[in-house]
Design an enzyme around this catalytic site. Structure first.
Site, PDB file in Angstrom:
ATOM      1  N   HIS A 196       0.863  -1.184   0.000  1.00  9.26           N
ATOM      2  CA  HIS A 196       0.000   0.000   0.000  1.00  9.26           C
ATOM      3  C   HIS A 196       0.896   1.229   0.000  1.00  9.26           C
ATOM      4  O   HIS A 196       1.856   1.298   0.760  1.00  9.26           O
ATOM      5  CB  HIS A 196      -0.879  -0.004   1.255  1.00  9.26           C
ATOM      6  CG  HIS A 196      -1.998   0.973   1.231  1.00  9.26           C
ATOM      7  ND1 HIS A 196      -1.802   2.343   1.266  1.00  9.26           N
ATOM      8  CD2 HIS A 196      -3.346   0.783   1.167  1.00  9.26           C
ATOM      9  CE1 HIS A 196      -2.981   2.951   1.241  1.00  9.26           C
ATOM     10  NE2 HIS A 196      -3.930   2.025   1.176  1.00  9.26           N
ATOM     11  N   CYS A 246      -4.465   2.118  -4.194  1.00  6.58           N
ATOM     12  CA  CYS A 246      -5.381   2.930  -3.390  1.00  6.58           C
ATOM     13  C   CYS A 246      -5.662   4.211  -4.165  1.00  6.58           C
ATOM     14  O   CYS A 246      -4.824   5.114  -4.218  1.00  6.58           O
ATOM     15  CB  CYS A 246      -4.784   3.227  -2.023  1.00  6.58           C
ATOM     16  SG  CYS A 246      -5.907   4.183  -0.983  1.00  6.58           S
ATOM     17  N   HIS A 259      -8.198  -0.342  -3.551  1.00  4.24           N
ATOM     18  CA  HIS A 259      -8.987   0.426  -2.588  1.00  4.24           C
ATOM     19  C   HIS A 259      -9.717   1.495  -3.388  1.00  4.24           C
ATOM     20  O   HIS A 259      -9.091   2.409  -3.926  1.00  4.24           O
ATOM     21  CB  HIS A 259      -8.098   1.087  -1.538  1.00  4.24           C
ATOM     22  CG  HIS A 259      -7.604   0.158  -0.495  1.00  4.24           C
ATOM     23  ND1 HIS A 259      -6.735   0.560   0.480  1.00  4.24           N
ATOM     24  CD2 HIS A 259      -7.852  -1.145  -0.261  1.00  4.24           C
ATOM     25  CE1 HIS A 259      -6.455  -0.452   1.269  1.00  4.24           C
ATOM     26  NE2 HIS A 259      -7.126  -1.501   0.824  1.00  4.24           N
ATOM     27  N   ASP A 294     -13.220   2.133   0.402  1.00  2.00           N
ATOM     28  CA  ASP A 294     -12.311   2.502   1.476  1.00  2.00           C
ATOM     29  C   ASP A 294     -12.606   3.929   1.903  1.00  2.00           C
ATOM     30  O   ASP A 294     -13.000   4.758   1.084  1.00  2.00           O
ATOM     31  CB  ASP A 294     -10.866   2.374   0.963  1.00  2.00           C
ATOM     32  CG  ASP A 294      -9.845   2.254   2.068  1.00  2.00           C
ATOM     33  OD1 ASP A 294     -10.204   1.825   3.180  1.00  2.00           O
ATOM     34  OD2 ASP A 294      -8.680   2.576   1.827  1.00  2.00           O
ATOM     35  N   HIS A 295     -12.430   4.203   3.170  1.00  2.00           N
ATOM     36  CA  HIS A 295     -12.555   5.549   3.756  1.00  2.00           C
ATOM     37  C   HIS A 295     -13.877   6.219   3.396  1.00  2.00           C
ATOM     38  O   HIS A 295     -13.912   7.206   2.668  1.00  2.00           O
ATOM     39  CB  HIS A 295     -11.400   6.442   3.314  1.00  2.00           C
ATOM     40  CG  HIS A 295     -10.071   5.978   3.789  1.00  2.00           C
ATOM     41  ND1 HIS A 295      -9.156   6.832   4.345  1.00  2.00           N
ATOM     42  CD2 HIS A 295      -9.480   4.762   3.785  1.00  2.00           C
ATOM     43  CE1 HIS A 295      -8.058   6.166   4.671  1.00  2.00           C
ATOM     44  NE2 HIS A 295      -8.231   4.899   4.327  1.00  2.00           N
ATOM     45  N   TYR A 326     -14.978   3.533   8.088  1.00  2.00           N
ATOM     46  CA  TYR A 326     -15.455   2.180   7.769  1.00  2.00           C
ATOM     47  C   TYR A 326     -16.831   1.902   8.361  1.00  2.00           C
ATOM     48  O   TYR A 326     -17.157   0.768   8.694  1.00  2.00           O
ATOM     49  CB  TYR A 326     -14.451   1.132   8.256  1.00  2.00           C
ATOM     50  CG  TYR A 326     -13.118   1.286   7.585  1.00  2.00           C
ATOM     51  CD1 TYR A 326     -12.911   0.776   6.314  1.00  2.00           C
ATOM     52  CD2 TYR A 326     -12.093   1.998   8.187  1.00  2.00           C
ATOM     53  CE1 TYR A 326     -11.699   0.943   5.666  1.00  2.00           C
ATOM     54  CE2 TYR A 326     -10.877   2.172   7.543  1.00  2.00           C
ATOM     55  CZ  TYR A 326     -10.688   1.643   6.292  1.00  2.00           C
ATOM     56  OH  TYR A 326      -9.489   1.835   5.647  1.00  2.00           O
TER      57      TYR A 326
END
Length: 164
Positions: A18, A57, A83, A125-126, A140
Site C-alpha cells: 500500500h 489505493c 482500494h 475505502d474511507h 469504515y
C-alpha cells in the site's frame, strides 16, 4: 523481498504494498518511502515476481496529484488489490469524499480495470459517516460502505453494459 517473494510465490500468495497514506516524505515524524508512482514502480522492478504487487489505493494516488486512470494503466501488471476511494485536493491538504463526489472519474477507473483485465479484490475505502449512524471505525462505518458498494456495483454494471 528476495527472500520472501519465492515463499509467497510457492504458497500462491500475492503481496500488495500500500502506498504511504498520506503520501508525504515524512508523517508524524516517521520517514515514508512509498509516496509517488515512481517509488511503487521501483518496488515492483526491484524483484520482479507475480507475487510482488501493489495495493492500488485510488485515494492516495489522487492525493498525490497524479492522474489516477493513467496510473491504473501504468501499473496494469502489478495491481494486486484495489482500494476504491476518492478525495478532493492533494497533499498536504485534501479531504475524503463520497465515492461519487470526489475529483476522480470513478467510472473511468472501473473502465480501466475492465480493460486491463483486473480480476482481483476491490473494496470501498474511507467512507464518510452519515448523520445518526452509530460511531464505528472511522472511515469504515456500515451505511457509508453500503452506499459505496452500491455505487461500485452500478459502475461495474454500466461498464459491462457498455462492453456488451
Amino acid at each position: 523481498l528476495r527472500e520472501i517473494l519465492p515463499v509467497a510465490e510457492s504458497a500462491g500468495v500475492v503481496l500488495a504494498m500500500h502506498p504511504d497514506d498520506p503520501p508525504m516524505s515524512s508523517f508524524l515524524g516517521d520517514d515514508q518511502i512509498m509516496t509517488c508512482p515512481d517509488d511503487l514502480q521501483r518496488l515492483v522492478e526491484l524483484v520482479p515476481s507475480p507475487a510482488n504487487a501493489i495495493t492500488f489505493c485510488q485515494g492516495v494516488f489522487s492525493s498525490m496529484g497524479v492522474d489516477v486512470v493513467e496510473n491504473i494503466y501504468r501499473f496494469r501488471d502489478h495491481i494486486g488489490f484495489v482500494h476504491f476511494r476518492d478525495v478532493v485536493g492533494s497533499v498536504p491538504k485534501f479531504t475524503e469524499t463520497w465515492h461519487d463526489s470526489g475529483q476522480t472519474d470513478m467510472a473511468a477507473c472501473i473502465r480501466a480495470y475492465e480493460e486491463i483485465g483486473f480480476d482481483g479484490p476491490i473494496r470501498p475505502d474511507h467512507v464518510p459517516q452519515l448523520v445518526g449512524e452509530e460511531d464505528g471505525e472511522p472511515g469504515y462505518t456500515m451505511l457509508g460502505r453500503l452506499h459505496a458498494i452500491g455505487y461500485m456495483q452500478g459502475l461495474m454494471q454500466a461498464v459491462a453494459y457498455e462492453n456488451a
